[in-house]
Each structure stands twice: as C-alpha cells, then as structure tokens.
Design a protein around this motif. Structure first.
Motif, PDB file in Angstrom:
ATOM      1  N   LYS A   3       8.181  29.022  -1.438  1.00  0.00           N
ATOM      2  CA  LYS A   3       8.647  27.729  -0.950  1.00  0.00           C
ATOM      3  C   LYS A   3       9.486  26.994  -1.990  1.00  0.00           C
ATOM      4  CE  LYS A   3       4.866  27.050   2.240  1.00  0.00           C
ATOM      5  NZ  LYS A   3       3.758  26.222   2.658  1.00  0.00           N
ATOM      6  N   PHE A   4       9.237  27.272  -3.260  1.00  0.00           N
ATOM      7  CA  PHE A   4       9.990  26.611  -4.318  1.00  0.00           C
ATOM      8  C   PHE A   4      11.167  27.449  -4.805  1.00  0.00           C
ATOM      9  CE2 PHE A   4       5.618  24.962  -4.705  1.00  0.00           C
ATOM     10  CZ  PHE A   4       5.894  23.650  -4.398  1.00  0.00           C
ATOM     11  N   ALA A   8      15.143  26.166  -5.289  1.00  0.00           N
ATOM     12  CA  ALA A   8      15.580  26.313  -6.678  1.00  0.00           C
ATOM     13  C   ALA A   8      16.843  27.167  -6.762  1.00  0.00           C
ATOM     14  CB  ALA A   8      14.467  26.928  -7.522  1.00  0.00           C
ATOM     15  N   LEU A   9      16.924  28.198  -5.931  1.00  0.00           N
ATOM     16  CA  LEU A   9      18.123  29.037  -5.894  1.00  0.00           C
ATOM     17  C   LEU A   9      19.333  28.229  -5.440  1.00  0.00           C
ATOM     18  CD1 LEU A   9      19.284  32.003  -6.062  1.00  0.00           C
ATOM     19  CD2 LEU A   9      18.907  32.054  -3.589  1.00  0.00           C
ATOM     20  N   PHE A  10      19.180  27.447  -4.384  1.00  0.00           N
ATOM     21  CA  PHE A  10      20.273  26.615  -3.893  1.00  0.00           C
ATOM     22  C   PHE A  10      20.666  25.563  -4.931  1.00  0.00           C
ATOM     23  CE2 PHE A  10      19.441  28.555   0.129  1.00  0.00           C
ATOM     24  CZ  PHE A  10      20.617  28.430   0.832  1.00  0.00           C
ATOM     25  N   LEU A  11      19.685  24.968  -5.569  1.00  0.00           N
ATOM     26  CA  LEU A  11      19.960  23.981  -6.610  1.00  0.00           C
ATOM     27  C   LEU A  11      20.672  24.618  -7.802  1.00  0.00           C
ATOM     28  CD1 LEU A  11      19.562  20.980  -7.188  1.00  0.00           C
ATOM     29  CD2 LEU A  11      17.425  21.578  -8.330  1.00  0.00           C
ATOM     30  N   PHE A  12      20.283  25.838  -8.137  1.00  0.00           N
ATOM     31  CA  PHE A  12      20.947  26.561  -9.224  1.00  0.00           C
ATOM     32  C   PHE A  12      22.437  26.750  -8.923  1.00  0.00           C
ATOM     33  CE2 PHE A  12      22.466  30.730 -10.709  1.00  0.00           C
ATOM     34  CZ  PHE A  12      22.437  30.512 -12.074  1.00  0.00           C
ATOM     35  N   PHE A  39      30.409  28.183  -4.526  1.00  0.00           N
ATOM     36  CA  PHE A  39      29.281  29.096  -4.608  1.00  0.00           C
ATOM     37  C   PHE A  39      28.157  28.690  -3.654  1.00  0.00           C
ATOM     38  CE2 PHE A  39      30.582  29.421  -9.330  1.00  0.00           C
ATOM     39  CZ  PHE A  39      31.682  30.183  -9.006  1.00  0.00           C
ATOM     40  N   LEU A  40      27.932  27.401  -3.536  1.00  0.00           N
ATOM     41  CA  LEU A  40      26.867  26.905  -2.661  1.00  0.00           C
ATOM     42  C   LEU A  40      27.145  27.259  -1.205  1.00  0.00           C
ATOM     43  CD1 LEU A  40      24.256  25.247  -2.509  1.00  0.00           C
ATOM     44  CD2 LEU A  40      25.679  23.239  -2.175  1.00  0.00           C
ATOM     45  N   LEU A  41      28.387  27.139  -0.782  1.00  0.00           N
ATOM     46  CA  LEU A  41      28.742  27.506   0.596  1.00  0.00           C
ATOM     47  C   LEU A  41      28.507  28.993   0.822  1.00  0.00           C
ATOM     48  CD1 LEU A  41      29.988  26.875   3.390  1.00  0.00           C
ATOM     49  CD2 LEU A  41      32.190  27.462   2.373  1.00  0.00           C
ATOM     50  N   ILE A  42      28.902  29.811  -0.119  1.00  0.00           N
ATOM     51  CA  ILE A  42      28.733  31.255   0.034  1.00  0.00           C
ATOM     52  C   ILE A  42      27.257  31.616   0.123  1.00  0.00           C
ATOM     53  CG2 ILE A  42      29.073  33.475  -1.144  1.00  0.00           C
ATOM     54  CD1 ILE A  42      31.757  32.242  -2.173  1.00  0.00           C
ATOM     55  N   VAL A  43      26.434  31.001  -0.711  1.00  0.00           N
ATOM     56  CA  VAL A  43      24.995  31.253  -0.661  1.00  0.00           C
ATOM     57  C   VAL A  43      24.428  30.774   0.677  1.00  0.00           C
ATOM     58  CG1 VAL A  43      22.779  30.661  -1.711  1.00  0.00           C
ATOM     59  CG2 VAL A  43      24.722  31.216  -3.148  1.00  0.00           C
ATOM     60  N   ILE A  58      20.089  23.820   8.019  1.00  0.00           N
ATOM     61  CA  ILE A  58      19.384  22.683   7.417  1.00  0.00           C
ATOM     62  C   ILE A  58      19.714  22.567   5.935  1.00  0.00           C
ATOM     63  CG2 ILE A  58      17.086  21.820   6.786  1.00  0.00           C
ATOM     64  CD1 ILE A  58      16.123  22.956   9.511  1.00  0.00           C
ATOM     65  N   TYR A  59      19.710  23.698   5.229  1.00  0.00           N
ATOM     66  CA  TYR A  59      20.110  23.672   3.822  1.00  0.00           C
ATOM     67  C   TYR A  59      21.564  23.241   3.683  1.00  0.00           C
ATOM     68  CZ  TYR A  59      15.939  25.585   1.622  1.00  0.00           C
ATOM     69  OH  TYR A  59      14.670  25.743   1.131  1.00  0.00           O
ATOM     70  N   GLY A  60      22.398  23.625   4.631  1.00  0.00           N
ATOM     71  CA  GLY A  60      23.791  23.178   4.621  1.00  0.00           C
ATOM     72  C   GLY A  60      23.892  21.665   4.728  1.00  0.00           C
ATOM     73  N   PHE A  61      23.112  21.074   5.632  1.00  0.00           N
ATOM     74  CA  PHE A  61      23.090  19.609   5.748  1.00  0.00           C
ATOM     75  C   PHE A  61      22.610  18.955   4.460  1.00  0.00           C
ATOM     76  CE2 PHE A  61      23.013  19.801  10.503  1.00  0.00           C
ATOM     77  CZ  PHE A  61      24.044  18.902  10.719  1.00  0.00           C
ATOM     78  N   ALA A  62      21.489  19.445   3.943  1.00  0.00           N
ATOM     79  CA  ALA A  62      20.887  18.815   2.765  1.00  0.00           C
ATOM     80  C   ALA A  62      21.812  18.898   1.549  1.00  0.00           C
ATOM     81  CB  ALA A  62      19.542  19.474   2.461  1.00  0.00           C
ATOM     82  N   PHE A  63      22.316  20.079   1.275  1.00  0.00           N
ATOM     83  CA  PHE A  63      23.151  20.225   0.093  1.00  0.00           C
ATOM     84  C   PHE A  63      24.572  19.732   0.328  1.00  0.00           C
ATOM     85  CE2 PHE A  63      19.604  22.738  -1.298  1.00  0.00           C
ATOM     86  CZ  PHE A  63      19.537  22.409  -2.644  1.00  0.00           C
TER      87      PHE A  63
END
Length: 172
Positions: A3-4, A8-12, A39-43, A58-63
């Motif tokens: 869960k973490f 953490a990967l997206f934040l990295f 890089f964030l979009l590609i991930v 959801i991660y797309g919205f948040a980040f």
C-alpha cells in the motif's frame, strides 16, 4: 507494505522530473531546445495498462493536481489532462495488444497529447506566444525523444512491477 510502495513509486517519479530538469540543463550543450520530462505520465500510463485502470486514473487525478499546485501557473491543466490521457490509453489498449512495444508507442502518443494540450491551453490564455512550428522544433520533438529514451529504459521493470501488483490485487 504494498500500500505504501505504489504511492512512493509515483512520488519518486514526480520528484525525479524536477531533479532531472535541474541536473541536465540543456544550456550546457549550446542548445535552445527545451526538454520536458513526463516520467510521471509514463508511469501512470503503464500502471493504467498493466496494473489497474481505475487506480491509474485516480493516481492521474491525484498527481495531476499535485503537479498543477507545485509547477504550473494554471491549476487544472495537468489535473484534467493526465487522467484523460490515462482513460484514452485504457480504451486504446482494449483494441491493441499490450506488448511492450505497442505500450511504448502508446505512451509516447500520450506524452505528445499532453504536450499539445498544455501548449494549446497556454497559447489560448496568452501565457506563450511561441508559434506552433517553433514549438514543434524547440520543445515537442526533443521532449518526445527524451521520454522515448526514458520509456525504453523503464518499460520492462515497470511492466513486471505493475503486473505483479495486478496479480496481488486479484488475490485480495
């Protein structure tokens, strides 16, 4: 632990974009080209394709919101564009095969869509006055080449990580 690890990967990769811009200034190469790492979009796109479509959006919205708050003058461009591109990518992948070459091409198309969307929005609200031809040669093409190189480097590890995540998610 899992869960973490994913946030953490997206934040990295979110932080890595700004570090990359700081550590590789193009001015040292006597060039006026602009390299923009996405890089964030590609991930996010790899997560949407190989992991979980809903969680990817959801991660797309948040980040996207985090990216707008930290880096841009106009709140909402990345908040809207990253999840939209993730959704379009998920729909495209229902038609296409999800092998790594196709996913790499689709990811670069996603980067191009993001770049064009941001350019058009900035052009409409008069933040930039750069014409499209100049934009294409100075920013779009170098950005696509940079992100293609990044995608080639991280495609296989991301694919394996997100496939494992999807399997673990189904087990729960």
């Amino acid at each position: 632990m899992r869960k973490f690890l994913l946030p953490a990967l997206f934040l990295f990769f979110f932080i890595m974009e700004s570090i990359f811009v700081e550590l590789l200034p193009v001015q040292h190469f006597n060039s006026n080209r602009i390299l923009v790492p996405h890089f964030l979009l590609i991930v996010t796109l790899f997560f949407t394709i190989y992991g979980n479509k809903t969680h990817g959006i959801i991660y797309g919205f948040a980040f996207g919101l985090l990216f707008d708050i930290v880096y841009t003058e106009v709140i909402g461009i990345y908040l809207f564009m990253i999840p939209l591109i993730a959704y379009i990518t998920s729909k495209m992948m229902q038609i296409l095969q999800s092998n790594i070459i196709v996913v790499t091409i689709v990811s670069i198309v996603g980067v191009a869509l993001l770049e064009l969307g941001v350019y058009e929005m900035n052009y409409l609200i008069k933040i930039t006055s750069m014409d499209f031809t100049t934009y294409t040669t100075l920013r779009l093409l170098p950005t696509l080449i940079l992100n293609l190189a990044f995608t080639i480097i991280v495609a296989y590890p991301l694919k394996k990580f997100f496939e494992k995540y999807a399997i673990d998610l189904k087990k729960e």
